[in-house]
Design a protein around this motif. Structure first.
Motif, PDB file in Angstrom:
ATOM      1  N   GLY A   1       0.834  -1.189   0.000  1.00 30.76           N
ATOM      2  CA  GLY A   1       0.000   0.000   0.000  1.00 30.76           C
ATOM      3  C   GLY A   1       0.870   1.240   0.000  1.00 30.76           C
ATOM      4  N   ALA A   2       0.236   2.388   0.151  1.00 34.37           N
ATOM      5  CA  ALA A   2       0.966   3.655   0.153  1.00 34.37           C
ATOM      6  C   ALA A   2       1.224   4.121   1.580  1.00 34.37           C
ATOM      7  CB  ALA A   2       0.160   4.718  -0.603  1.00 34.37           C
ATOM      8  N   ASP A   3       2.387   4.713   1.787  1.00 32.35           N
ATOM      9  CA  ASP A   3       2.722   5.343   3.073  1.00 32.35           C
ATOM     10  C   ASP A   3       2.596   4.370   4.243  1.00 32.35           C
ATOM     11  OD1 ASP A   3       3.091   7.816   1.743  1.00 32.35           O
ATOM     12  OD2 ASP A   3       0.935   8.205   1.839  1.00 32.35           O
ATOM     13  N   LEU A   4       3.252   3.233   4.130  1.00 35.02           N
ATOM     14  CA  LEU A   4       3.193   2.232   5.192  1.00 35.02           C
ATOM     15  C   LEU A   4       4.429   2.251   6.089  1.00 35.02           C
ATOM     16  CD1 LEU A   4       1.633  -0.865   3.363  1.00 35.02           C
ATOM     17  CD2 LEU A   4       0.503   0.902   4.730  1.00 35.02           C
ATOM     18  N   GLY A   5       5.214   3.333   6.003  1.00 35.77           N
ATOM     19  CA  GLY A   5       6.407   3.424   6.840  1.00 35.77           C
ATOM     20  C   GLY A   5       6.092   3.294   8.316  1.00 35.77           C
ATOM     21  N   ALA A   6       4.989   3.910   8.760  1.00 37.13           N
ATOM     22  CA  ALA A   6       4.625   3.844  10.173  1.00 37.13           C
ATOM     23  C   ALA A   6       4.233   2.432  10.583  1.00 37.13           C
ATOM     24  CB  ALA A   6       3.474   4.806  10.463  1.00 37.13           C
ATOM     25  N   LEU A   7       3.716   1.649   9.636  1.00 41.30           N
ATOM     26  CA  LEU A   7       3.347   0.270   9.942  1.00 41.30           C
ATOM     27  C   LEU A   7       4.591  -0.610  10.070  1.00 41.30           C
ATOM     28  CD1 LEU A   7       0.981  -1.656  10.391  1.00 41.30           C
ATOM     29  CD2 LEU A   7       0.924  -2.076   7.931  1.00 41.30           C
ATOM     30  N   ILE A   8       5.663  -0.224   9.401  1.00 45.86           N
ATOM     31  CA  ILE A   8       6.935  -0.930   9.564  1.00 45.86           C
ATOM     32  C   ILE A   8       7.552  -0.568  10.910  1.00 45.86           C
ATOM     33  CG2 ILE A   8       9.292  -1.183   8.679  1.00 45.86           C
ATOM     34  CD1 ILE A   8       8.128  -0.602   5.872  1.00 45.86           C
ATOM     35  N   GLY A   9       7.537   0.717  11.238  1.00 39.93           N
ATOM     36  CA  GLY A   9       8.113   1.169  12.496  1.00 39.93           C
ATOM     37  C   GLY A   9       9.614   1.366  12.392  1.00 39.93           C
ATOM     38  N   ARG A  10      10.158   2.072  13.364  1.00 44.25           N
ATOM     39  CA  ARG A  10      11.599   2.315  13.368  1.00 44.25           C
ATOM     40  C   ARG A  10      12.337   0.999  13.559  1.00 44.25           C
ATOM     41  NH1 ARG A  10      14.478   6.830  13.608  1.00 44.25           N
ATOM     42  NH2 ARG A  10      12.626   8.076  14.049  1.00 44.25           N
ATOM     43  N   HIS A  11      13.238   0.717  12.622  1.00 41.93           N
ATOM     44  CA  HIS A  11      14.007  -0.531  12.633  1.00 41.93           C
ATOM     45  C   HIS A  11      13.097  -1.761  12.628  1.00 41.93           C
ATOM     46  CE1 HIS A  11      17.374   2.057  13.221  1.00 41.93           C
ATOM     47  NE2 HIS A  11      17.016   2.394  14.441  1.00 41.93           N
ATOM     48  N   GLY A  12      11.889  -1.619  12.060  1.00 35.77           N
ATOM     49  CA  GLY A  12      10.987  -2.762  11.929  1.00 35.77           C
ATOM     50  C   GLY A  12      10.236  -3.132  13.185  1.00 35.77           C
ATOM     51  N   SER A  13      10.199  -2.233  14.185  1.00 33.05           N
ATOM     52  CA  SER A  13       9.600  -2.591  15.476  1.00 33.05           C
ATOM     53  C   SER A  13       8.104  -2.884  15.371  1.00 33.05           C
ATOM     54  CB  SER A  13       9.846  -1.481  16.502  1.00 33.05           C
ATOM     55  OG  SER A  13       9.281  -0.255  16.065  1.00 33.05           O
ATOM     56  N   THR A  14       7.370  -2.073  14.594  1.00 36.23           N
ATOM     57  CA  THR A  14       5.930  -2.300  14.480  1.00 36.23           C
ATOM     58  C   THR A  14       5.642  -3.542  13.647  1.00 36.23           C
ATOM     59  OG1 THR A  14       5.666   0.109  14.550  1.00 36.23           O
ATOM     60  CG2 THR A  14       3.727  -1.184  13.991  1.00 36.23           C
ATOM     61  N   LEU A  15       6.441  -3.771  12.620  1.00 33.70           N
ATOM     62  CA  LEU A  15       6.310  -4.996  11.830  1.00 33.70           C
ATOM     63  C   LEU A  15       6.501  -6.220  12.717  1.00 33.70           C
ATOM     64  CD1 LEU A  15       6.200  -6.784   9.318  1.00 33.70           C
ATOM     65  CD2 LEU A  15       8.585  -6.172   8.852  1.00 33.70           C
TER      66      LEU A  15
END
Length: 220
Positions: free
Chosen positions: A107-121
């Motif tokens: 999707g678009a603009d999913l950086g926040a869903l990844i999280g810093r260093h992948g934490s949210t992922l």
């Protein structure tokens, strides 16, 4: 004491997660584990419904029931979780691999869903695993990826593993990598599992547990 090797400064750079604000710092996976480890299914549904998904408990429970009847229940469940977190216009695709099923969130603009260093992922990965183990939605191990972040990271980890193996052989001594998550350590172990010149093992306690790469003493 094994020598320590740190990844190059750009080892895991160039992903959208690097642009995030500090709001996404922290060990979300650990927080979720503390919240859900001893909960019943009803407690888990209530936590997700009232807090994580900004929807009501009944709605989330209904979504889970619908997911269980879908062609791929985990894909439907991931869609519900991610959209209830506020991310719209997403697609979930999946691919069966040798030892797991991999789900791709696009999707678009999913950086926040990844999280810093992948934490949210990693938190989403943990949550999906908890739900799957309790409800049996998918028979195999599941791995969640977002915009290809995990695959890019795994590729970099495999390159790091090969460089470290070469260094261990060149120096003739054990090399300790920086502390990593269990998932990242697994990538290192698998990357070197067919290398008959080195062996790998994990050492230490979480969150400082790391992989040691060592020359095989019996190598020819």
């Amino acid at each position: 004491m094994p020598e320590s090797v740190e990844p190059r400064e750009d080892e895991f750079a160039d992903g959208p997660e690097e642009e995030l604000e500090d709001d996404f710092d922290g060990d979300l996976e650990e927080d979720l584990e503390e919240d859900f480890e001893d909960d019943s299914d009803d407690d888990l549904e209530e936590e997700l419904g009232d807090e994580s998904m900004s929807g009501d408990q009944a709605g989330m429970s209904e979504a889970w029931d619908e997911a269980e009847e879908a062609d791929d229940p985990m894909a439907d469940l991931l869609y519900e979780i991610v959209t209830r977190m506020g991310f719209k216009d997403i697609e979930i695709e999946w691919e069966e691999r040798e030892d797991h099923v991999r789900y791709f969130v696009e999707g678009a603009d999913l950086g926040a869903l990844i999280g810093r260093h992948g934490s949210t992922l990693e938190a989403l990965q943990y949550l999906a695993g908890v739900i799957n183990s309790r409800r049996g939605l998918v028979e195999h191990k599941i791995i969640v990826d977002i915009e290809g972040y995990r695959e890019r990271r795994e590729s970099r980890l495999r390159r790091l593993a090969q460089r470290t193996a070469n260094e261990a052989l060149r120096e003739g001594q054990e090399i300790a990598l920086e502390p990593m998550s269990a998932g990242d350590r697994r990538v290192i172990h698998l990357a070197l599992s067919t290398n008959n010149s080195v062996t790998t093992f994990s050492e230490g306690e979480e969150p400082d547990r790391c992989v040691i790469v060592a020359p095989r003493r019996d190598r020819r």
